[in-house]
Each structure stands twice: as structure tokens, then as C-alpha cells.
Enzyme design. Structure first.
Site, PDB file in Angstrom:
ATOM      1  N   GLU A 165     -28.207 -49.515 -26.841  1.00 24.06           N
ATOM      2  CA  GLU A 165     -27.899 -48.194 -27.418  1.00 24.06           C
ATOM      3  C   GLU A 165     -28.573 -47.936 -28.762  1.00 24.06           C
ATOM      4  OE1 GLU A 165     -23.875 -46.852 -27.238  1.00 24.06           O
ATOM      5  OE2 GLU A 165     -23.709 -47.254 -25.099  1.00 24.06           O
ATOM      6  N   GLU A 370     -23.158 -50.121 -18.612  1.00 19.28           N
ATOM      7  CA  GLU A 370     -21.808 -49.816 -19.094  1.00 19.28           C
ATOM      8  C   GLU A 370     -21.315 -48.535 -18.428  1.00 19.28           C
ATOM      9  OE1 GLU A 370     -21.033 -49.854 -23.365  1.00 19.28           O
ATOM     10  OE2 GLU A 370     -22.511 -51.465 -23.616  1.00 19.28           O
TER      11      GLU A 370
HETATM   12  C1  BG6 Z   1     -20.752 -48.506 -25.996  1.00 23.67           C
HETATM   13  C2  BG6 Z   1     -21.074 -49.793 -26.701  1.00 23.67           C
HETATM   14  O1  BG6 Z   1     -21.346 -47.454 -26.642  1.00 23.67           O
HETATM   15  O2  BG6 Z   1     -19.409 -48.134 -25.975  1.00 23.67           O
HETATM   16  C3  BG6 Z   1     -19.977 -50.850 -26.629  1.00 23.67           C
HETATM   17  O3  BG6 Z   1     -22.286 -50.326 -26.216  1.00 23.67           O
HETATM   18  C4  BG6 Z   1     -18.631 -50.191 -26.886  1.00 23.67           C
HETATM   19  O4  BG6 Z   1     -20.283 -51.868 -27.557  1.00 23.67           O
HETATM   20  C5  BG6 Z   1     -18.416 -49.134 -25.817  1.00 23.67           C
HETATM   21  O5  BG6 Z   1     -17.546 -51.057 -26.946  1.00 23.67           O
HETATM   22  C6  BG6 Z   1     -17.061 -48.442 -25.888  1.00 23.67           C
HETATM   23  O6  BG6 Z   1     -16.861 -47.895 -27.155  1.00 23.67           O
HETATM   24  P1  BG6 Z   1     -15.522 -48.142 -27.955  1.00 23.67           P
HETATM   25  O7  BG6 Z   1     -15.736 -47.483 -29.269  1.00 23.67           O
HETATM   26  O8  BG6 Z   1     -14.445 -47.514 -27.165  1.00 23.67           O
HETATM   27  O9  BG6 Z   1     -15.373 -49.639 -28.063  1.00 23.67           O
END
Ligand code: BG6
Length: 470
Positions: A165, A370
Site C-alpha cells: 500500500e 487483503e
Molecule cells: C490495510 C493494511 O490497509 O488495512 C493493513 O495493509 C491494515 O495493515 C488493514 O491492518 C486494515 O486496516 P485497520 O486500520 O482496520 O487495521
């Protein structure tokens, strides 16, 4: 398109799940590891920090055995640069190398394909003190780090992700944490850092192809399609503005070797264009990623800018992400999508739509690295976690993914966030993503016991049936 018959998931589809080193490992100073920027940042009061996290550093064998029980075919994790090269560059820390060698070996013993992120937000603090990504020396350091990774693990790792990211790091720098004192780099500096990250990434992709010709490497970006809030042409232009500046500009550089033309004009017009030195264009050209790794959570809905400061607003439930930019776009509401408890848009059809756009633009296979729903999961008295909302979220997104495959999108796999509970970037363990519950709250001292959630059993079944009966 409504089809008479949906295509099946490919036979060798990588059904996986993801984590990142600093959010799951703990052991923040174990066995020669040095601090990363994450360890040195301000931490939101009242939430778990990253020192122990889910203690995956010490419990990876137990965790990977659970992943195998779930049937995972792939595990996406990141290597902490600070374990391999505690000084950022130079002397290699053998203990760090041995740790990841064993993580990879353990995965392979269970037939789980390791998918390795080289850099997930955690720049060595010692490099940050020397200028971090504002300095061209960090480009050399990243290449040196990658050289060690390819030499040590190149024969065992087939899928490499360069940088997680980059677009979040540059556009929403507060999202990964705030430096002590809370001052973030200005935007001109951020785009200079972005340029250096692009150069570093291109050099590492070329190095990978030279040293590990059997491996595949790609950038990991947070990609999301934008909807104009109405069919008013100005809203469509604004949606396109933000889609280019947020997404395509970051993926065009690794794939096409240069910035998106609209982004170039925007950067020039706003005085944000980075310094580009002789030789940079050659470095960026011909990096040829083998696939696009895509993190997908939400879509956004966009209206034309009012041209004043009211264009900027915080994303619902998240003070760290400011949306909107004067003269570029403003964020709008979409009545046709759902929302998580944390205000993140839930849009499975937008997933299909984004996949189509990425496919159409880059003509490369896509690996989802993700996708998931953050929720305040509850450990019930029967020692179970009934996360039916997560099952529903995945069901809908996997159906959309299958539709995208039917649309002709070439998919390598699906590694949702997250394999087990991790520390969320800002809400500690109050907001959880895993298929496996980790028994701890914001304070240290709980058992750290692993408890499969209901979604664990559901995903296991999906994998066993190769997604046939969603
Ligand atoms: C993504 C990141 O943008 O979102 C992760 O790569 C992150 O590292 C995930 O944990 C979820 O975001 P958050 O803020 O809910 O942990």
C-alpha cells in the site's frame, strides 16, 4: 452481465489469508531486531501496541498448523526488514534469517505457498533517522535488503510482493501512525518519497527477475473503483480525478514505467512534482511486474469539488484518513452500499467492478492480498466466536470474485485479511479481522490462546469445495 453459468474458481487457486509482521509478530526487539518506524511512532492511548501483538514470532508453528487445518493453500506474511538487517543495510542478522527460513519451511511442510511481502510499513528506524524515503540512500538500502531476501529465500518463495500500500503511505501518511510530535511530511516531500519508493520497487523487481527467474513479483496496492455520485458530468470527472490520483497513478508506474498523464499535470500544476534525476526514467522502465497484488476493502463515491476547504472531511469513523481535495474531488455518500461498524463501505459488487478495471488496465493476473471486515468480535461463554457477519461478508465478496472470473479477470488467488487476529492500525484488538481469535485485549497478560471462529470452519469448507457452493 448476468451469465447463464458462472465459471468455477481455477483448480490451482491460491486460497489463503494474510498478516503483516509488525501487526502480528510481537518480539519487537527479539534476537537482534532493531526498532522500525512503527515501534517509534506515537501510539493511540488505550489500545494495544505492537510489542507483543499476537506473539506470532514465538507461536508461528502453532499458527501455521492451524492454517493447515483450515486448508489454506497460501499464507501471505511480511518479513520485518529490521530482523534481517538491524542497521537497515550492511551486516545480516542470522537469527532473523533463520526465523523466516523456518516460517517458510513450516508453510511448505503443510503444502502452504508462502507469499512474502518485503515491506509492510515498517521502515528501519535507523534509516528514518537518516532521512528515510526522502533520501536516495534508502533506495540502495532497499535493494540491498531485497538482495539478501532473494539470496536466502529465493529458491523457496515463488510469490513476492514489493511494498504494501504505497498509495496509503503517501496519500494518508497518518494512517500508518504518527511520528512523535505528530508532524507528518508535507505533500511535496511525500511525492518525492513516492518517487524514491517507485525507483526502489523497480530496481527490486528487475533484481528478482535476474536472480530468481522462476519467481513472480508484483506491487501490493489498495485499489478501489470510484462512483460519481450522480450522472452530472462534473461528478464523473471528479470520480475519475480521484481514481487516477489514488489508484492508477500508483499502479501505472510499475507496469508502464511512468506516471499517469493526468497525475503528472496535477503534480506540476500544484507544485508537487518530485525531482527526477537523469537515469530515473530508465530505472522505472521495464520493471515488468508479473501480477498485481490488490488489497480491496471498499469503494468510494465522489462528487465534484466545491473548490473550497469544505471539500475535505474525515472518513467516517476514522480521523486518520482525510478525504476530499479542493479543486479535485469531495467524498459523497452512497445509499446503495452497506457499512461496517467502523464506517467502512461494504460493496461486493464494487469488488467485481474494481477487478474488471484493474484487469482492463494492466492485462495482468491479480492476487487479492487483503479483503475483510473489521469487527468487535466477542468470545462467547461457549468458548466460540459467532462471526456470522464475517461469513456473510466473505460469501458476498467471493461470489463477486467468481463473477469477475466469469467476466474474464485472471485471478491467482484470494488472501483475505487476516489469517488470525492482529493489532489493527488504530483500534488495537477492539477491531478484529481474523479467522482465528487471539485471546487478548488491549492490555498485555491474557492467555494469547488461539480459538478458531465460526468463519474458520466456513472458510475451510469453501476451500475444500474450491468455492463451488458459496
Ligand atoms: C490495510 C493494511 O490497509 O488495512 C493493513 O495493509 C491494515 O495493515 C488493514 O491492518 C486494515 O486496516 P485497520 O486500520 O482496520 O487495521
Amino acid at each position: 452481465m448476468i451469465y447463464q453459468k458462472l465459471l468455477d474458481f481455477p483448480e490451482n487457486f491460491l486460497w489463503g489469508a494474510s498478516t503483516s509482521a509488525y501487526q502480528v509478530e510481537g518480539g519487537w526487539d527479539a534476537d537482534g531486531k532493531s526498532p522500525s518506524i512503527i515501534d517509534m511512532y506515537e501510539h493511540p492511548a488505550g489500545y494495544a501496541d505492537f510489542t507483543v501483538a499476537s506473539d506470532h514470532y514465538h507461536r508461528y508453528k502453532e499458527d501455521i498448523a492451524l492454517f493447515a487445518r483450515m486448508g489454506l493453500k497460501a499464507y501471505r506474511f511480511s518479513i520485518a526488514w529490521t530482523r534481517i538487517l538491524p542497521r537497515g543495510t550492511g551486516e545480516v542478522n542470522q537469527a532473523g534469517v533463520e526465523h523466516y527460513r523456518d516460517v517458510i519451511r513450516t508453510c511448505k511442510q503443510y503444502g502452504i505457498e508462502p507469499v512474502v511481502t518485503m515491506y509492510h510499513f515498517d521502515l528501519p528506524w535507523c534509516l528514518e533517522q537518516q532521512g528515510g524515503w526522502t533520501s536516495r540512500a534508502t533506495i540502495d538500502a532497499f535493494e540491498a535488503y531485497a538482495r539478501v531476501l532473494f539470496a536466502e529465500f529465493g529458491s523457496d518463495v515463488k510469490y513476492w510482493l514489493t511494498i504494501n500500500e504505497q498509495n496509503t503511505m503517501i496519500l494518508h501518511p497518518g494512517a500508518i501512525g504518527l511520528p512523535k510530535g505528530g508532524v507528518l511530511p508535507d505533500r511535496k516531500t511525500l511525492y518525492q518519497m513516492n518517487h524514491h519508493l517507485m525507483l526502489a520497487q523497480a530496481r527490486v523487481m528487475k533484481l528478482c527477475h535476474a536472480l530468481c527467474p522462476q519467481a513472480k513479483i508484483g506491487p501490493a496496492l489498495n485499489l478501489t473503483a470510484m462512483y460519481p455520485v450522480t450522472c452530472r458530468p462534473e461528478d464523473a470527472i471528479a470520480a475519475h480525478n480521484w481514481e487516477v490520483l489514488r489508484c492508477w497513478n500508483f499502479a501505472d508506474v510499475p507496469v508502464f514505467g511512468w506516471y499517469h498523464p493526468l497525475a503528472v499535470r496535477y503534480l506540476e500544476d500544484r507544485g508537487l512534482m518530485p525531482d527526477i534525476l537523469p537515469g530515473d526514467c530508465e530505472t522505472l522502465a521495464g520493471a515488468n511486474p508479473d501480477f498485481i497484488a490488490m488489497n480491496y476493502y471498499s469503494t468510494a463515491t465522489i462528487a465534484a469539488s466545491h473548490g473550497d476547504a469544505s471539500d475535505v472531511s474525515a472518513r467516517a469513523g476514522d480521523q486518520q484518513i482525510m478525504l476530499g481535495e479542493q479543486g479535485v474531488y469531495r467524498a459523497a455518500e452512497n445509499p446503495y452500499v452497506g457499512k461496517t461498524k467502523y464506517g467502512w463501505v461494504i460493496d461486493p459488487t464494487g469488488f467485481r467492478y474494481t477487478l474488471r478495471k484493474v484487469c482492463e488496465r494492466y492485462h495482468l493476473p491479480i492476487l487479492i492480498t487483503e479483503n475483510g471486515i473489521g469487527a468487535p468480535d466477542v468470545l462467547e461463554a461457549d468458548d466460540r466466536i459467532h462471526d456470522d457477519y464475517r461469513i456473510e461478508f466473505y460469501k458476498q465478496h467471493l461470489h463477486a470474485l467468481r463473477e469477475a472470473i466469469t467476466d474474464g479477470v485472471q485471478m491467482l488467488g484470494y488472501c483475505p485479511w487476516s489469517a488470525l487476529d492482529v493489532v489493527s492500525t488504530h483500534q488495537g484488538y477492539a477491531k478484529r479481522y481474523g479467522f482465528i481469535y487471539v485471546d487478548r485485549g488491549e492490555e498485555e497478560g491474557a492467555s494469547l490462546r488461539r480459538i478458531p471462529k465460526d468463519s474458520f470452519a466456513w472458510y475451510k469448507q469453501v476451500i475444500a469445495e474450491n468455492g463451488k457452493n458459496l
